[in-house]
Each structure stands twice: as structure tokens, then as C-alpha cells.
Design an enzyme around this catalytic site. Structure first.
Site, PDB file in Angstrom:
ATOM      1  N   GLU A 169       3.944 -10.887   0.147  1.00  0.00           N
ATOM      2  CA  GLU A 169       2.528 -10.507   0.095  1.00  0.00           C
ATOM      3  C   GLU A 169       2.133 -10.180  -1.340  1.00  0.00           C
ATOM      4  OE1 GLU A 169       0.982  -8.952   4.116  1.00  0.00           O
ATOM      5  OE2 GLU A 169       1.771  -7.267   3.016  1.00  0.00           O
TER       6      GLU A 169
ATOM      7  N   GLU B  74       0.836  -1.214   0.000  1.00  0.00           N
ATOM      8  CA  GLU B  74       0.000   0.000   0.000  1.00  0.00           C
ATOM      9  C   GLU B  74       0.862   1.252   0.000  1.00  0.00           C
ATOM     10  OE1 GLU B  74      -2.397  -1.241   3.303  1.00  0.00           O
ATOM     11  OE2 GLU B  74      -3.335  -2.740   2.000  1.00  0.00           O
TER      12      GLU B  74
HETATM   13  P1  PGA Z   1      -5.109  -8.630   4.598  1.00  0.00           P
HETATM   14  O1  PGA Z   1      -3.834  -7.640   4.599  1.00  0.00           O
HETATM   15  O2  PGA Z   1      -4.799  -9.720   5.584  1.00  0.00           O
HETATM   16  O3  PGA Z   1      -6.254  -7.759   5.046  1.00  0.00           O
HETATM   17  O4  PGA Z   1      -5.254  -9.146   3.220  1.00  0.00           O
HETATM   18  C1  PGA Z   1      -2.547  -8.148   4.684  1.00  0.00           C
HETATM   19  C2  PGA Z   1      -1.522  -7.046   4.657  1.00  0.00           C
HETATM   20  O5  PGA Z   1      -1.742  -6.060   3.954  1.00  0.00           O
HETATM   21  O6  PGA Z   1      -0.494  -7.122   5.329  1.00  0.00           O
END
Ligand code: PGA
Length: 252
Positions: A169, A99
């Protein structure tokens, strides 16, 4: 030697100070359970809540910053420095969450500056890597992740690798409810371990904890823990509520 296992909650922009404090009330029993299961647990609260969570939890509970600036101080409006975090007892930070890469345009080079500054200051780093959906569909996962690892860890010395945790991720799995299967997570985490082995040594690669994140919940968390190369989870949504957090630890 068995690697350290982690369960880290990433609260993102959730929980006020009051809500963060409430979360801490029921933690002691969960921390005891995690100790018995031999897993290190923690959360990444917002900057505002870091001090509250740190002060309301035992030191064995990891309280990590979601981000940090690489400069020690200066004219960087809106940013938080390593000395500021240190003063309130924070010794872990996420770096390069997708993000931040997406919305704050953080590059591998910026991540590298942050990682360098953090390890110099004896912090532990949870360095996030992962491909987007289109990269995944175009079979670019290994290319992208290898570049993120090589550029993010550039000039990080072998002696500092014990301070690095990698979080794989895939962007397409974050907050979507579409978790990567244990097979996918295992194969990418094994690939990351191979990359670290090429950059450093097999021994260092074997000792580095590599965790998976992206739509992990109490129903799927255990599947990752049955693999050889996934050493835990970074959990967003399912870490916000104390009942759900407890279930993650129970089912780890
Ligand atoms: P999520 O987020 O478990 O809500 O998919 C994971 C993260 O962004 O670390």
C-alpha cells in the site's frame, strides 16, 4: 498451484456496531458470488464491531482485526490482546497499516513483534508495507519496501509463511484517489515476491499472496487482477458501503 486471491475491506474508524450489523444483512449473496469467483472476501471492522460482524457472517467470510498488541495481557491501556480476539473467533489481523505507522509510530520492529505473536497463535497476518510520496519521488520504493519486509518478517520461520499475506500500500495512494497504476503495483509486488524468495525459497514466494491497496474502487480493481503478481486488494473507502462492496466483488 494458484495463489489464494483476497478482497479485504479496511473500515478504519468507521461504522458503529449498528452500522456494522446492517452491512452484514446483504452479505450472503455477495459471499456466494465471491465463492463462484474463487476470491476470499472479508472486512476489518473496529475492535467494537468485530464480535458483531463475526456473529453475523459465515466463517468463510474473513473478519480481521485492524491491529493487536504483541503481549498476551498486561498494563497496556487502550490495547487489545490476541486471546481477547481469539475468544470471539477472530483469526486474522492487519499489522503495520501506514496509518498506524504514521500516527502511532509503529516501527518495523514493533510490527515484527506483532507478527511473531500472531503466527505463534495461529492467526493469519495481513502485513502492510509501502513507501511515502517523498520516498516514491526519490526512487526509494524498493529500498523501503525491502526493509519493511526483511525487518517485519525477521525470525518468522518458513513453516509460518503460509500464515502471511503481504499488502503493498503506497502511502501516497491511500485515501487520495490517486491509485497506483496496475504496472506500478505489479512491479512492486513482483519485487516483494523476489525478496521473499531470497529470504525463504522460490516455492514459498510463489505461494505467498501479495495484495495491493490504495484508492482501489470498483472501476480500477479488475486492472490489478490482470497482472501476474497482484493477488487481490485491500480496500478502504470503497469497502464501507455494501453496494460499493458488492461492485468490488462483481468487478474483481
Ligand atoms: P483507501 O484505503 O482504499 O481508502 O485508499 C486503503 C487502505 O488504507 O487500506
Amino acid at each position: 498451484m494458484s495463489r489464494t486471491k483476497y478482497l479485504i475491506g479496511n473500515w478504519k474508524m468507521n461504522h458503529t456496531i449498528t452500522e456494522s450489523k446492517e452491512f452484514c444483512y446483504n452479505l450472503p449473496a455477495i459471499i456466494n458470488l465471491a465463492d463462484r469467483k474463487n476470491v476470499k472476501i472479508g472486512v476489518c471492522p473496529s475492535f467494537l464491531s468485530l464480535n458483531t460482524v463475526r456473529r453475523n457472517t459465515p466463517f468463510s467470510f474473513i473478519v480481521a482485526s485492524q491491529d493487536v498488541h504483541y503481549e498476551q495481557k498486561g498494563a497496556f491501556t487502550g490495547n487489545v490482546s490476541i486471546p481477547m480476539l481469539k475468544e470471539i473467533g477472530i483469526t486474522y489481523s492487519l499489522v503495520g497499516h501506514s496509518e498506524r505507522r504514521q500516527y502511532q509510530h509503529e516501527t518495523n520492529e514493533i510490527c515484527n513483534k506483532k507478527i511473531k505473536a500472531l503466527v505463534e497463535n495461529n492467526f493469519k497476518v495481513i502485513y502492510c508495507v509501502g513507501e511515502t510520496l517523498s520516498e516514491y519521488e526519490n526512487e526509494l520504493t524498493q529500498t523501503v519496501v525491502e526493509q519493511q519486509i526483511r525487518e517485519g518478517l525477521l525470525e518468522i520461520q518458513a513453516k509460518d509463511m503460509s500464515k502471511i499475506i503481504i499488502a503493498y500500500e503506497p502511502v501516497w495512494s491511500i485515501g487520495t484517489g490517486i491509485n497506483a497504476s496496475a504496472e506500478i503495483a505489479e512491479s512492486v509486488c513482483a519485487f516483494i515476491r523476489k525478496t521473499i524468495s531470497e529470504l525463504y525459497s522460490e516455492e514459498i514466494a510463489e505461494q505467498t499472496s501479495i495484495i495491493y491497496g490504495g484508492s482501489v474502487n470498483s472501476d480500477n480493481i479488475h486492472s490489478y487482477m490482470t497482472t501476474d503478481n497482484v493477488d487481490g486488494a485491500l480496500v478502504g473507502g470503497a469497502s464501507l458501503n455494501i453496494v460499493s462492496y458488492k461492485k468490488l466483488v462483481e468487478n474483481f
